[in-house]
Design a protein around this motif. Structure first.
Motif, mmCIF file in Angstrom:
data_model
loop_
_atom_site.group_PDB
_atom_site.id
_atom_site.type_symbol
_atom_site.label_atom_id
_atom_site.label_comp_id
_atom_site.label_asym_id
_atom_site.label_seq_id
_atom_site.Cartn_x
_atom_site.Cartn_y
_atom_site.Cartn_z
ATOM 1 N N TYR A 1 0.840 -1.197 0.000
ATOM 2 C CA TYR A 1 0.000 0.000 0.000
ATOM 3 C C TYR A 1 0.876 1.249 0.000
ATOM 4 O O TYR A 1 1.816 1.364 0.791
ATOM 5 C CB TYR A 1 -0.900 0.012 1.232
ATOM 6 C CG TYR A 1 -1.689 1.299 1.379
ATOM 7 C CD1 TYR A 1 -2.921 1.455 0.755
ATOM 8 C CD2 TYR A 1 -1.185 2.366 2.128
ATOM 9 C CE1 TYR A 1 -3.642 2.634 0.872
ATOM 10 C CE2 TYR A 1 -1.901 3.550 2.249
ATOM 11 C CZ TYR A 1 -3.128 3.684 1.619
ATOM 12 O OH TYR A 1 -3.831 4.857 1.732
ATOM 13 N N THR A 2 0.570 2.175 -0.882
ATOM 14 C CA THR A 2 1.249 3.473 -0.925
ATOM 15 C C THR A 2 0.237 4.538 -1.313
ATOM 16 O O THR A 2 -0.771 4.243 -1.965
ATOM 17 C CB THR A 2 2.403 3.503 -1.951
ATOM 18 O OG1 THR A 2 1.879 3.214 -3.261
ATOM 19 C CG2 THR A 2 3.494 2.499 -1.601
ATOM 20 N N THR A 3 0.496 5.769 -0.910
ATOM 21 C CA THR A 3 -0.355 6.885 -1.314
ATOM 22 C C THR A 3 0.451 8.178 -1.256
ATOM 23 O O THR A 3 1.292 8.361 -0.368
ATOM 24 C CB THR A 3 -1.600 7.009 -0.414
ATOM 25 O OG1 THR A 3 -2.365 8.149 -0.826
ATOM 26 C CG2 THR A 3 -1.224 7.167 1.046
ATOM 27 N N LYS A 4 0.194 9.051 -2.216
ATOM 28 C CA LYS A 4 0.845 10.360 -2.242
ATOM 29 C C LYS A 4 -0.045 11.437 -1.632
ATOM 30 O O LYS A 4 0.329 12.611 -1.602
ATOM 31 C CB LYS A 4 1.202 10.726 -3.683
ATOM 32 C CG LYS A 4 2.264 9.816 -4.299
ATOM 33 C CD LYS A 4 2.623 10.260 -5.711
ATOM 34 C CE LYS A 4 3.695 9.360 -6.305
ATOM 35 N NZ LYS A 4 4.067 9.764 -7.694
ATOM 36 N N VAL B 1 0.985 7.220 6.078
ATOM 37 C CA VAL B 1 1.087 5.772 6.266
ATOM 38 C C VAL B 1 1.985 5.514 7.475
ATOM 39 O O VAL B 1 3.139 5.953 7.505
ATOM 40 C CB VAL B 1 1.670 5.087 5.018
ATOM 41 C CG1 VAL B 1 1.725 3.571 5.227
ATOM 42 C CG2 VAL B 1 0.836 5.425 3.786
ATOM 43 N N ASP C 1 -1.610 -3.357 5.638
ATOM 44 C CA ASP C 1 -0.497 -2.410 5.529
ATOM 45 C C ASP C 1 -0.986 -1.027 5.117
ATOM 46 O O ASP C 1 -0.181 -0.132 4.868
ATOM 47 C CB ASP C 1 0.549 -2.922 4.535
ATOM 48 C CG ASP C 1 -0.024 -3.122 3.139
ATOM 49 O OD1 ASP C 1 -1.263 -3.121 2.989
ATOM 50 O OD2 ASP C 1 0.763 -3.287 2.191
ATOM 51 N N ASP D 1 7.728 5.808 8.812
ATOM 52 C CA ASP D 1 8.943 5.673 8.006
ATOM 53 C C ASP D 1 9.392 7.032 7.471
ATOM 54 O O ASP D 1 8.599 7.973 7.361
ATOM 55 C CB ASP D 1 8.707 4.719 6.832
ATOM 56 C CG ASP D 1 8.630 3.263 7.270
ATOM 57 O OD1 ASP D 1 9.170 2.945 8.344
ATOM 58 O OD2 ASP D 1 8.020 2.459 6.536
ATOM 59 N N GLU E 1 10.072 8.131 4.483
ATOM 60 C CA GLU E 1 9.418 8.671 3.286
ATOM 61 C C GLU E 1 8.056 9.302 3.568
ATOM 62 O O GLU E 1 7.526 10.043 2.741
ATOM 63 C CB GLU E 1 9.275 7.590 2.209
ATOM 64 C CG GLU E 1 8.543 6.344 2.649
ATOM 65 C CD GLU E 1 9.489 5.266 3.148
ATOM 66 O OE1 GLU E 1 9.094 4.080 3.096
ATOM 67 O OE2 GLU E 1 10.606 5.599 3.571
ATOM 68 N N GLU E 2 7.496 9.032 4.735
ATOM 69 C CA GLU E 2 6.200 9.617 5.097
ATOM 70 C C GLU E 2 6.342 10.784 6.071
ATOM 71 O O GLU E 2 5.344 11.426 6.413
ATOM 72 C CB GLU E 2 5.302 8.542 5.732
ATOM 73 C CG GLU E 2 4.894 7.417 4.804
ATOM 74 C CD GLU E 2 3.890 7.858 3.752
ATOM 75 O OE1 GLU E 2 2.901 8.536 4.107
ATOM 76 O OE2 GLU E 2 4.100 7.533 2.568
#
Length: 236
Positions: free
Chosen positions: A90-93, A99, A127, A192, A194-195
């Motif tokens: 799972y990823t989202t911008k 996340v 996730d 994390d 990146e978030e």
């Protein structure tokens, strides 16, 4: 001498008797019965239920339980999700969806063991565990299943302070939110690297809201952030 020719000799008694028997025998003789019809000739009287071909046995649904091939989207709920291996991580911008790796609840400021927790990808949690920071507070959702975790709602007016820290070696950030109560109940969010930029955006939004004007915002030292994450098992 016979003026009118020799008269025919009278038939013998034996010949007449034989001819009579032959005639009688021919009259009494019946044709041999024809062969009986086969009981599988296909007429209506030959049908047997067990002659029918048995339908192929269907595989039991239990033989597919637990396999990825058995998954199908539910028609009765939107909260059923496919196995992660079928959809990818799972990823989202979306800047409003942070996340997170986990969230922990401590009932007071001295607790070393969380009273409750949600960890991404563990148990029923997918996730897609996300944190939303709005002017009204902090809110947790399972975005893959579309399930809001209402019991984890933190209203802005109940917040005393928020702190953020970083453990660079592990690429982890921690957000600590302390409640405005006598026990000092607190929430810890693990995020994390990146978030992490979304955390800054969300905290700025929260601070600007009218419900959190008295809330304190400060940083957390690197050593404290590391110690906190190690205590929660993130140092392994």
């Amino acid at each position: 001498m016979w003026p009118n020719g020799r008269p025919p000799a009278p038939a013998s008694t034996t010949s007449a008797s034989t001819a009579q028997k032959t005639t009688t025998s021919a009259q009494n003789t019946k044709p041999a019965p024809s062969a009986a019809k086969s009981n599988v000739s296909g007429d209506g009287h030959s049908y047997r239920p067990y002659d029918q071909k048995k339908p192929a046995r269907k595989n039991s649904m239990s033989s597919f339980n637990g396999s990825e091939s058995s998954w199908a989207q539910s028609h009765t709920t939107t909260r059923t999700s496919p196995p992660p291996s079928m959809r990818g991580p799972y990823t989202t911008k979306d800047p409003d969806k942070i996340v997170i790796s986990a969230v922990y609840l401590f009932m007071n400021q001295f607790s070393k063991t969380p009273a409750s927790q949600l960890v991404s990808g563990v148990g029923t949690v997918t996730d897609g565990l996300i944190l939303r920071i709005t002017t009204e507070g902090l809110f947790i959702d399972d975005d893959v299943r579309g399930v809001p975790q209402r019991e984890w709602d933190v209203k802005a007016w109940t917040l005393k302070s928020v702190e953020t820290g970083e453990w660079k070696a592990k690429g982890l950030h921690v957000l600590r939110a302390t409640m405005r109560d006598q026990e000092g109940k607190r929430y810890l969010f693990v995020v994390d690297e990146e978030e992490s930029w979304k955390l800054s955006v969300g905290l700025q939004r929260l601070k600007k809201g009218t419900m959190a004007r008295s809330m304190g915002v400060s940083g957390m030292s690197a050593s404290e952030a590391r110690g906190t994450l190690e205590m929660l098992g993130w140092g392994l």
